[in-house]
Design a protein around this motif. Sequence first.
Motif, mmCIF file in Angstrom:
data_model
loop_
_atom_site.group_PDB
_atom_site.id
_atom_site.type_symbol
_atom_site.label_atom_id
_atom_site.label_comp_id
_atom_site.label_asym_id
_atom_site.label_seq_id
_atom_site.Cartn_x
_atom_site.Cartn_y
_atom_site.Cartn_z
ATOM 1 N N LEU A 1 -26.590 0.901 -23.456
ATOM 2 C CA LEU A 1 -26.144 -0.407 -23.905
ATOM 3 C C LEU A 1 -25.611 -0.623 -25.196
ATOM 4 C CD1 LEU A 1 -29.633 -2.160 -22.394
ATOM 5 C CD2 LEU A 1 -27.122 -2.075 -21.331
ATOM 6 N N ASN A 2 -25.831 0.144 -26.269
ATOM 7 C CA ASN A 2 -25.721 0.315 -27.542
ATOM 8 C C ASN A 2 -26.578 1.478 -27.990
ATOM 9 O OD1 ASN A 2 -28.324 -0.850 -28.384
ATOM 10 N ND2 ASN A 2 -27.612 -2.584 -27.609
ATOM 11 N N LYS A 3 -26.318 1.667 -29.345
ATOM 12 C CA LYS A 3 -26.796 3.012 -29.985
ATOM 13 C C LYS A 3 -28.465 3.082 -29.679
ATOM 14 C CE LYS A 3 -26.511 6.164 -33.709
ATOM 15 N NZ LYS A 3 -25.950 6.534 -35.095
ATOM 16 N N ARG A 4 -29.057 1.900 -29.878
ATOM 17 C CA ARG A 4 -30.287 1.788 -29.718
ATOM 18 C C ARG A 4 -31.219 1.802 -28.332
ATOM 19 N NH1 ARG A 4 -32.818 -2.817 -30.566
ATOM 20 N NH2 ARG A 4 -34.928 -1.708 -31.353
ATOM 21 N N GLU A 5 -30.327 1.278 -27.387
ATOM 22 C CA GLU A 5 -30.921 0.942 -25.957
ATOM 23 C C GLU A 5 -30.411 1.904 -24.906
ATOM 24 O OE1 GLU A 5 -30.091 -3.486 -26.732
ATOM 25 O OE2 GLU A 5 -32.352 -3.354 -26.007
ATOM 26 N N PHE A 6 -31.351 2.331 -24.274
ATOM 27 C CA PHE A 6 -30.989 3.304 -22.972
ATOM 28 C C PHE A 6 -31.633 2.745 -21.732
ATOM 29 C CE2 PHE A 6 -28.837 6.504 -20.676
ATOM 30 C CZ PHE A 6 -29.250 7.632 -20.596
ATOM 31 N N SER A 7 -31.163 2.274 -20.631
ATOM 32 C CA SER A 7 -32.146 1.735 -19.811
ATOM 33 C C SER A 7 -31.772 2.736 -18.378
ATOM 34 C CB SER A 7 -31.691 0.350 -19.436
ATOM 35 O OG SER A 7 -30.403 -0.002 -18.871
ATOM 36 N N LEU A 8 -32.971 2.672 -17.542
ATOM 37 C CA LEU A 8 -32.915 3.544 -16.243
ATOM 38 C C LEU A 8 -33.040 2.355 -15.237
ATOM 39 C CD1 LEU A 8 -33.126 6.400 -14.829
ATOM 40 C CD2 LEU A 8 -35.542 5.961 -15.261
ATOM 41 N N ARG A 9 -32.476 2.641 -14.345
ATOM 42 C CA ARG A 9 -32.462 1.682 -13.021
ATOM 43 C C ARG A 9 -32.582 2.437 -11.889
ATOM 44 N NH1 ARG A 9 -32.377 -3.556 -11.907
ATOM 45 N NH2 ARG A 9 -31.441 -4.104 -9.713
ATOM 46 N N LEU A 10 -33.633 1.733 -11.180
ATOM 47 C CA LEU A 10 -34.163 2.270 -9.820
ATOM 48 C C LEU A 10 -33.493 1.226 -8.910
ATOM 49 C CD1 LEU A 10 -36.261 3.574 -11.434
ATOM 50 C CD2 LEU A 10 -37.415 4.012 -9.496
ATOM 51 N N GLU A 11 -32.284 1.353 -8.011
ATOM 52 C CA GLU A 11 -31.679 0.481 -6.967
ATOM 53 C C GLU A 11 -32.647 0.204 -5.907
ATOM 54 O OE1 GLU A 11 -29.366 -1.333 -7.796
ATOM 55 O OE2 GLU A 11 -28.310 -0.472 -9.480
ATOM 56 N N SER A 12 -33.287 1.339 -5.212
ATOM 57 C CA SER A 12 -34.158 1.065 -3.982
ATOM 58 C C SER A 12 -35.093 2.001 -4.235
ATOM 59 C CB SER A 12 -33.126 1.180 -2.976
ATOM 60 O OG SER A 12 -33.919 1.094 -1.708
ATOM 61 N N ALA A 13 -36.370 1.402 -4.693
ATOM 62 C CA ALA A 13 -37.211 2.600 -4.906
ATOM 63 C C ALA A 13 -37.900 3.136 -3.466
ATOM 64 C CB ALA A 13 -38.513 1.716 -5.918
ATOM 65 N N PRO B 1 -41.737 -1.505 -18.847
ATOM 66 C CA PRO B 1 -42.992 -1.958 -19.157
ATOM 67 C C PRO B 1 -44.048 -0.586 -19.306
ATOM 68 C CG PRO B 1 -42.674 -1.838 -16.824
ATOM 69 C CD PRO B 1 -41.168 -1.603 -17.491
ATOM 70 N N LYS B 2 -45.053 -0.625 -19.300
ATOM 71 C CA LYS B 2 -45.847 0.364 -19.511
ATOM 72 C C LYS B 2 -46.660 0.916 -18.220
ATOM 73 C CE LYS B 2 -48.015 0.088 -24.238
ATOM 74 N NZ LYS B 2 -47.106 -0.604 -24.773
ATOM 75 N N PHE B 3 -46.803 -0.137 -17.041
ATOM 76 C CA PHE B 3 -47.028 0.082 -15.783
ATOM 77 C C PHE B 3 -46.399 -0.777 -14.941
ATOM 78 C CE2 PHE B 3 -50.780 2.421 -16.872
ATOM 79 C CZ PHE B 3 -51.355 2.044 -18.077
ATOM 80 N N GLN B 4 -46.124 -0.339 -13.758
ATOM 81 C CA GLN B 4 -45.296 -1.108 -12.889
ATOM 82 C C GLN B 4 -45.684 -0.517 -11.456
ATOM 83 O OE1 GLN B 4 -42.847 -3.629 -13.628
ATOM 84 N NE2 GLN B 4 -43.195 -4.118 -11.289
ATOM 85 N N VAL B 5 -45.993 -1.345 -10.306
ATOM 86 C CA VAL B 5 -46.045 -1.149 -8.899
ATOM 87 C C VAL B 5 -45.044 -1.687 -8.350
ATOM 88 C CG1 VAL B 5 -47.417 -1.271 -7.099
ATOM 89 C CG2 VAL B 5 -48.468 -0.874 -9.248
ATOM 90 N N LEU B 6 -44.215 -1.020 -7.410
ATOM 91 C CA LEU B 6 -43.082 -1.492 -6.636
ATOM 92 C C LEU B 6 -43.404 -1.143 -5.062
ATOM 93 C CD1 LEU B 6 -39.791 -0.210 -8.676
ATOM 94 C CD2 LEU B 6 -40.773 -2.395 -8.473
ATOM 95 N N LYS B 7 -42.634 -2.149 -4.191
ATOM 96 C CA LYS B 7 -42.657 -1.746 -2.834
ATOM 97 C C LYS B 7 -41.313 -0.882 -2.545
ATOM 98 C CE LYS B 7 -45.195 -5.769 -1.276
ATOM 99 N NZ LYS B 7 -46.531 -5.389 -1.712
ATOM 100 N N THR B 8 -41.511 -0.290 -1.519
ATOM 101 C CA THR B 8 -40.437 0.655 -1.218
ATOM 102 C C THR B 8 -39.085 -0.342 -0.915
ATOM 103 O OG1 THR B 8 -41.618 2.326 -0.016
ATOM 104 C CG2 THR B 8 -39.486 2.057 0.487
ATOM 105 N N GLY B 9 -38.034 -0.010 -1.522
ATOM 106 C CA GLY B 9 -36.673 -0.706 -1.423
ATOM 107 C C GLY B 9 -36.463 -1.656 -2.810
ATOM 108 N N GLN B 10 -37.620 -1.897 -3.278
ATOM 109 C CA GLN B 10 -37.333 -2.975 -4.358
ATOM 110 C C GLN B 10 -36.643 -2.087 -5.692
ATOM 111 O OE1 GLN B 10 -41.416 -4.484 -5.214
ATOM 112 N NE2 GLN B 10 -40.983 -6.313 -4.617
#
Lengths: 113, 115
Positions: free
Chosen positions: B69-81, B8-17
Amino acid sequence: GESVGLHLPTLSVQEGDNSIINCAYSNSASDYFIWYKQESGKGPQFIIDIRSNMDKRQGQRVTVLLNKTVKHLSLQIAATQPGDSAVYFCAEKIKAAGNKLTFGGGTRVLVKP
Amino acid sequence: NAGVTQTPKFQVLKTGQSMTLQCAQDMNHNSMYWYRQDPGMGLRLIYYSASEGTTDKGEVPNGYNVSRLNKREFSLRLESAAPSQTSVYFCASSDAPGTATYEQYFGPGTRLTVT
């Protein structure tokens, strides 16, 4: 937009004057250098690049100078305009490190009317 | 030709999400990158993918994982923010086949706040 780099060094320039932004790099194995411009709230945009076998390269209103002896890079902007107000980053590519770029801390340029 | 897009363009998470930042490019680039940018600092490389099927750690990989995921897509994951991950995240791509430039093209960024 969001402020990027609240504590960046700042260069204030009168509209119409020339701007010179400096960058020191540390790795003598760097073989490619690039300047980016970042406006508030946006991603960095390419300005100009230079390979280590060159000393100077010119673009539209911009010139990059490379001094490998003292590991120094500069970006000169001619006839600075209000639209040039932004944060400017230099980046280097180290020859043995693939295509990765290492970015400097940035300089904020403020153009006064 | 949209270049590099991020959601997304903006995101607010709580600690641990947890959450995943998405990035896609339509320039047929081989290499893709994830950076973070904190106030007063330049861009720091988190992870990169030199080509489809490969990923490598950058300067600040702790707390993150990536998937090419493929040549076009590259994702970044935060497991426990964590609050220290509050930052602006940029995706970039480079290295079109047959070119000799190392210019990286950047997306518009994702502004993440962890409370």
